[in-house]
Design an enzyme around this catalytic site. Structure first.
Site, PDB file in Angstrom:
ATOM      1  N   HIS A  77      25.991  36.186  37.888  1.00  8.86           N
ATOM      2  CA  HIS A  77      26.240  35.426  39.171  1.00  8.86           C
ATOM      3  C   HIS A  77      25.397  35.783  40.291  1.00  8.86           C
ATOM      4  CE1 HIS A  77      30.831  34.825  37.765  1.00  8.86           C
ATOM      5  NE2 HIS A  77      29.963  33.999  37.072  1.00  8.86           N
ATOM      6  N   ASP A  97      26.851  43.360  43.044  1.00  8.46           N
ATOM      7  CA  ASP A  97      26.297  44.649  43.383  1.00  8.46           C
ATOM      8  C   ASP A  97      25.472  45.258  42.615  1.00  8.46           C
ATOM      9  OD1 ASP A  97      29.463  45.673  42.336  1.00  8.46           O
ATOM     10  OD2 ASP A  97      27.490  46.430  41.390  1.00  8.46           O
ATOM     11  N   TYR A 152      28.243  37.455  53.147  1.00  7.29           N
ATOM     12  CA  TYR A 152      27.267  38.209  52.164  1.00  7.29           C
ATOM     13  C   TYR A 152      26.793  39.468  52.892  1.00  7.29           C
ATOM     14  CZ  TYR A 152      27.980  34.910  48.852  1.00  7.29           C
ATOM     15  OH  TYR A 152      28.852  33.928  47.800  1.00  7.29           O
ATOM     16  N   ARG A 160      29.288  42.065  53.039  1.00  9.40           N
ATOM     17  CA  ARG A 160      29.437  42.787  51.816  1.00  9.40           C
ATOM     18  C   ARG A 160      28.199  43.645  51.509  1.00  9.40           C
ATOM     19  NH1 ARG A 160      30.892  37.988  47.592  1.00  9.40           N
ATOM     20  NH2 ARG A 160      30.865  39.961  46.265  1.00  9.40           N
TER      21      ARG A 160
HETATM   22  N1  APR Z   1      39.440  49.479  37.019  1.00 12.79           N
HETATM   23  C1  APR Z   1      39.482  48.610  36.100  1.00 12.79           C
HETATM   24  N2  APR Z   1      39.589  47.159  36.370  1.00 12.79           N
HETATM   25  C2  APR Z   1      40.185  47.021  37.742  1.00 12.79           C
HETATM   26  C3  APR Z   1      40.506  47.835  38.538  1.00 12.79           C
HETATM   27  C4  APR Z   1      39.852  49.276  38.267  1.00 12.79           C
HETATM   28  N3  APR Z   1      40.174  50.332  39.107  1.00 12.79           N
HETATM   29  N4  APR Z   1      40.845  47.518  39.741  1.00 12.79           N
HETATM   30  C5  APR Z   1      41.051  46.273  39.399  1.00 12.79           C
HETATM   31  N5  APR Z   1      40.744  45.924  38.272  1.00 12.79           N
HETATM   32  C6  APR Z   1      40.747  44.686  37.619  1.00 12.79           C
HETATM   33  C7  APR Z   1      41.856  43.582  38.049  1.00 12.79           C
HETATM   34  O1  APR Z   1      43.103  44.083  37.301  1.00 12.79           O
HETATM   35  C8  APR Z   1      41.503  42.468  37.734  1.00 12.79           C
HETATM   36  O2  APR Z   1      41.713  41.994  36.320  1.00 12.79           O
HETATM   37  O3  APR Z   1      39.585  43.966  37.812  1.00 12.79           O
HETATM   38  C9  APR Z   1      39.760  42.534  37.747  1.00 12.79           C
HETATM   39  C10 APR Z   1      39.150  41.812  38.941  1.00 12.79           C
HETATM   40  O4  APR Z   1      39.390  40.502  38.756  1.00 12.79           O
HETATM   41  P1  APR Z   1      38.620  39.514  39.823  1.00 12.79           P
HETATM   42  O5  APR Z   1      39.077  40.072  41.241  1.00 12.79           O
HETATM   43  O6  APR Z   1      39.159  37.897  39.387  1.00 12.79           O
HETATM   44  O7  APR Z   1      37.072  39.784  39.701  1.00 12.79           O
HETATM   45  P2  APR Z   1      36.286  39.141  38.524  1.00 12.79           P
HETATM   46  O8  APR Z   1      37.065  39.035  37.424  1.00 12.79           O
HETATM   47  O9  APR Z   1      34.919  39.893  38.632  1.00 12.79           O
HETATM   48  O10 APR Z   1      35.891  37.566  39.018  1.00 12.79           O
HETATM   49  C11 APR Z   1      35.153  36.973  38.366  1.00 12.79           C
HETATM   50  O11 APR Z   1      34.964  35.287  40.295  1.00 12.79           O
HETATM   51  O12 APR Z   1      35.138  35.003  42.487  1.00 12.79           O
HETATM   52  C12 APR Z   1      34.340  34.838  41.338  1.00 12.79           C
HETATM   53  O13 APR Z   1      32.174  35.282  41.263  1.00 12.79           O
HETATM   54  C13 APR Z   1      33.236  35.798  41.714  1.00 12.79           C
HETATM   55  O14 APR Z   1      32.093  37.235  39.708  1.00 12.79           O
HETATM   56  C14 APR Z   1      33.374  36.878  40.365  1.00 12.79           C
HETATM   57  C15 APR Z   1      34.307  36.085  39.611  1.00 12.79           C
END
Ligand code: APR
Length: 229
Positions: A104, A89, A53, A56
């Site tokens: 979260h 963030d 953390y 990040r």
């Molecule tokens: N603009 C919009 N969406 C985007 C972009 C962008 N520039 N770049 C990537 N993405 C999308 C991806 O296609 C994907 O669907 O953002 C999403 C990211 O997905 P994850 O990495 O799974 O992140 P998230 O959905 O926030 O994860 C949920 O998982 O690990 C846990 O606690 C953590 O809060 C997090 C939770």
């Protein structure tokens, strides 16, 4: 004033330079979440968790909100905008959004391990082993780890039920219970899903998938919503 509820994920912060979790260069490609984001990890190797953390948090202090965060602020001119974010963030707040629910947790805050109601802002980027709360107990990241309850879900669910419009931005919708929030929204409510991989979600009515990067496509969508009667 119509209420727009926005569910955001790591993708909205991608164009600010913060990694997502499950994209090709995502955080879970470099770390096993069981080793850095779980109560077991904290019990077995707290310094590794603190370092995960700290790295990040240090990067967060070096990046800025992007056009997608600012577009959501622009929406507040005409709508009651409520953001439910999975992100830890503070880019929504730094862009100027006023109603942000971090289901979260928050990267820039620490919490007492003895009394979870004791929450502190972290000055700078480091939270170290030995940093203690006012009761003398070790501080931990104020983040919901895998396997821990999402305490703010009832508040998030209530917001979803009040939505006149839903926006889902930059989330893979694979982590529950957060991903289940979209089913708390009334079927008749217009829904917009902004994500490069946006697609129809099985059985969801009134959903408009908008495939694209948030910083590129969200300003245009916001402009359209601000013109709507
Ligand atoms: N603009 C919009 N969406 C985007 C972009 C962008 N520039 N770049 C990537 N993405 C999308 C991806 O296609 C994907 O669907 O953002 C999403 C990211 O997905 P994850 O990495 O799974 O992140 P998230 O959905 O926030 O994860 C949920 O998982 O690990 C846990 O606690 C953590 O809060 C997090 C939770």
């Amino acid at each position: 004033m119509k209420k727009i509820v926005v569910l955001t994920g790591a993708g909205i912060s991608a164009e600010s330079g913060l990694k997502t979790f499950r994209d090709s260069n995502g955080l879970w490609r470099n770390y096993r979440f069981e080793e850095v984001a779980s109560p077991v990890a904290w019990a077995q190797n707290p310094e590794l968790v603190l370092e995960f953390y700290n790295i990040r948090r240090k990067q967060l202090l070096e990046v800025e909100p992007n056009a997608a965060h600012y577009a959501l602020v622009d929406l507040e001119a005409k709508y009651d905008v409520r953001i439910v974010t999975q992100n830890i963030d503070d880019l929504h707040e730094r862009a100027g959004s006023n109603n942000v629910l971090h289901i979260h947790g928050e990267l820039r805050k620490a919490r007492s391990t003895a009394d979870p109601s004791l929450i502190y802002d972290i000055e700078g980027w480091e939270l170290k082993w030995g940093d203690q709360c006012e009761k003398g107990s070790q501080l931990r990241p104020h983040v919901v780890w895998f396997g821990e309850p999402v305490e703010l879900m009832p508040r998030a669910e209530a917001l979803m039920r009040q939505a006149d419009i839903l926006m889902v931005i930059g989330t893979s919708l694979v982590v529950y219970p957060a991903a289940g929030l979209i089913y708390d929204v009334d079927a008749a409510v217009p829904k917009y899903y902004v994500d490069p991989n946006a697609k129809n979600i099985g059985g969801m009515r009134n959903l408009t998938p908008i495939a694209g990067k948030a910083a590129e496509v969200l300003p245009g969508l916001v402009e359209r919503l601000l013109k709507e009667e």
